[in-house]
Design a protein around this motif. Structure first.
Motif, short mmCIF file in Angstrom:
data_model
loop_
_atom_site.label_atom_id
_atom_site.label_comp_id
_atom_site.label_asym_id
_atom_site.label_seq_id
_atom_site.Cartn_x
_atom_site.Cartn_y
_atom_site.Cartn_z
N ALA A 84 0.82 -1.21 0.00
CA ALA A 84 0.00 0.00 0.00
C ALA A 84 0.85 1.26 0.00
O ALA A 84 0.51 2.26 -0.64
CB ALA A 84 -0.92 0.00 1.22
N THR A 85 1.97 1.20 0.69
CA THR A 85 2.81 2.41 0.79
C THR A 85 3.35 2.81 -0.58
O THR A 85 3.27 3.98 -0.97
CB THR A 85 3.97 2.17 1.78
N TYR A 110 -1.67 8.11 8.57
CA TYR A 110 -0.65 7.07 8.73
C TYR A 110 0.75 7.67 8.60
O TYR A 110 0.99 8.54 7.77
CB TYR A 110 -0.87 5.99 7.67
N THR A 162 -4.66 2.64 11.17
CA THR A 162 -4.15 1.38 11.71
C THR A 162 -4.42 1.28 13.21
O THR A 162 -4.48 0.20 13.77
CB THR A 162 -2.63 1.27 11.41
N ASP A 187 -6.10 6.54 1.21
CA ASP A 187 -5.39 5.36 1.68
C ASP A 187 -6.44 4.41 2.24
O ASP A 187 -7.02 4.64 3.30
CB ASP A 187 -4.39 5.79 2.76
N GLN A 190 -6.73 -0.32 5.13
CA GLN A 190 -7.45 -1.15 6.10
C GLN A 190 -8.92 -1.34 5.73
O GLN A 190 -9.63 -2.08 6.40
CB GLN A 190 -7.39 -0.50 7.50
N THR A 210 -3.39 -2.60 0.32
CA THR A 210 -2.45 -3.70 0.52
C THR A 210 -3.18 -5.02 0.39
O THR A 210 -4.41 -5.09 0.53
CB THR A 210 -1.78 -3.58 1.91
N ARG A 212 -2.41 -7.97 2.26
CA ARG A 212 -2.34 -8.90 3.38
C ARG A 212 -3.32 -8.63 4.52
O ARG A 212 -3.40 -9.42 5.45
CB ARG A 212 -0.92 -8.88 3.95
N LYS A 213 -4.01 -7.52 4.52
CA LYS A 213 -4.86 -7.19 5.67
C LYS A 213 -6.28 -7.71 5.44
O LYS A 213 -6.52 -8.91 5.51
CB LYS A 213 -4.81 -5.70 5.95
C1 PLP Z 1 -3.66 3.17 7.10
C2 PLP Z 1 -2.45 2.43 6.58
N1 PLP Z 1 -1.84 2.88 5.48
C3 PLP Z 1 -0.74 2.25 4.99
C4 PLP Z 1 -0.22 1.15 5.60
C5 PLP Z 1 1.00 0.51 5.00
O1 PLP Z 1 0.70 -0.63 4.26
P1 PLP Z 1 1.84 -1.48 3.60
O2 PLP Z 1 2.67 -2.03 4.72
O3 PLP Z 1 1.18 -2.54 2.80
O4 PLP Z 1 2.66 -0.59 2.75
C6 PLP Z 1 -0.82 0.64 6.75
C7 PLP Z 1 -0.26 -0.54 7.42
O5 PLP Z 1 -0.54 -0.84 8.56
C8 PLP Z 1 -1.98 1.29 7.24
O6 PLP Z 1 -2.61 0.84 8.33
#
Ligand code: PLP
Length: 394
Positions: A84-85, A110, A162, A187, A190, A210, A212-213
């Motif tokens: 996601a980042t 985040y 998060t 973003d 979640q 992302t 994996r969540k």
């Molecule tokens: C709101 C939010 N944005 C971004 C991320 C980052 O995701 P990733 O680790 O897949 O890059 C997270 C991870 O916990 C998150 O909670």
């Protein structure tokens, strides 16, 4: 439609091993997702990576319509990106900012996103404006409206943080952004897979996610939604020979779809794993998932509220599957580790993840128990009893 929890559990190998309340970290994948990933890794080992990709071409291409249908997008508006980042970065760093431009964000933003705002602000002289929360702890919509001016270049928020159950009013924010013709980056790391997310209703230009969540995909996978009209206007911050073709000695031609935000090399097994996970989400039905997750999370909040010394810390008018709380006098990290030793997985959210939010509430960190569809009421009872016993032991 109600979910068949027994069947979901039987199809989730991890349920036999752990009481997993860490979906917001990384959820337990289903056997189908695991098989889709492992089968491709095996094929790569048996016939070669390029040859395996050629053989799986059609299945790999199926990733785009499958993921698009999750969020009401078109297949050409989806890019596979490894997390996601980076998906978010590809959108954010592709935008242009200059001295005095304003980036509007929320208190619960985040950390990685905020670090990027700080970096761009340092390099360009752009200004970060943190829109305050309303009385319920979500972004104050009238303050957001008032904060928009001629210099506003971006509205960028996290749909669900998060560090808690907050669900930001993403659609209302989108309406404000669209009315003011300000680009909107969401973003949704979640939220996709947890609740209904429709990019058309939300009105965002970009959405990052992302694997994996809440989609229960493999680690190292994710995607970016980029609205067709926005993609047409924006040149990605990075280009490679997948995003563009070297069509003249002194020139290149970019892809016209969202895949211009992708890079050439990728985790092909992960693409297939994430596709399988997204298919499963579509089959179970996101409305049924969202109903079940709120039922579990509300049930967990009610159980925790009955424990001595436990304070719930979730904000917002609507609360999702991420349950956070503080335990008086306890070292949350030690508590998490003690529970993990009993095969109960929870986590601790710290100011590392969302400095402004937790700091403003005087919280160094919070315990986080995040549910998914494979969890049961029996597991919640067992978790709360274990927590209480551990807490009393000090
Ligand atoms: C709101 C939010 N944005 C971004 C991320 C980052 O995701 P990733 O680790 O897949 O890059 C997270 C991870 O916990 C998150 O909670």
């Amino acid at each position: 439609m109600t979910l068949d929890i027994a069947q979901i559990r039987a199809e989730t190998p991890g349920c036999a091993h752990v009481l997993h309340l860490n979906a917001a970290g990384s959820a337990l994948p289903s056997r189908r997702t695991l098989d889709a990933t492992l089968d491709h890794l095996r094929l790569e080992a048996e016939i070669g990576g390029y040859e395996a990709a050629a053989q799986a071409h059609e299945a790999l291409e199926g990733f785009y319509p499958t993921v698009a249908s999750l969020i009401g997008a078109a297949p050409d508006e989806i890019a596979f990106i490894e997390n996601a980042t980076r998906a978010w970065d590809m959108a954010f760093y592709s935008l242009s900012f200059a001295l005095g431009d304003r980036i509007l964000t929320c208190v619960s933003e985040y950390s990685s996103n905020y670090i990027s705002y700080l970096q761009v602000a340092k390099k360009t002289g752009a200004e970060i404006v943190v829109v305050p929360d309303d009385a319920r702890g979500q972004i104050d919509l009238s303050a957001l409206e008032q904060a928009i001016d001629k210099r506003t270049r971006l509205i960028s928020i996290s749909h669900m943080p998060t560090q808690g159950g907050l669900v930001q009013p993403a659609e209302a924010v989108g309406k404000i952004a669209n009315d003011a013709a300000v680009p909107y980056l969401l973003d949704a790391c979640q939220s996709v897979g947890q609740m209904p997310v429709d990019v058309k209703k939300i009105g965002c230009d970009f959405l990052s996610m992302t694997g994996r969540k809440y989609l229960r995909g493999p680690r190292g996978t994710g995607f970016l939604f980029a609205k067709r009209a926005t993609t047409a206007r924006i040149e990605p911050v990075f280009l490679d020979n997948h995003a563009a073709k070297w069509t003249a000695d002194n020139g290149y031609t970019m892809r016209t779809d969202a895949r211009r935000f992708e890079n050439w090399e990728r985790y092909f097994a992960g693409v297939l794993g994430l596709k399988a996970a997204a298919e499963q989400t579509n089959e179970l039905g996101i409305d049924a998932i969202w109903t079940r997750l709120r039922e579990l999370a509300d049930g967990l909040r009610a159980r925790l509220a009955g424990l001595n010394g436990v304070t719930l810390t979730d904000l917002g008018a609507v609360k999702g599957a991420i349950v956070t709380f503080a335990v008086a006098g306890a070292d949350h990290v030690a508590l998490r580790d003690a529970l993990r030793a009993q095969a109960i997985n929870v986590s601790v959210s710290t100011q590392f993840s969302s400095r402004l939010d937790l700091k403003s509430r005087g919280l160094l960190n919070v315990m986080r128990a995040s549910v998914h569809v494979y969890n049961t009421e029996g597991e919640l009872d067992r978790f709360v009893a274990a927590l209480d016993a551990q807490r009393s032991r000090g």
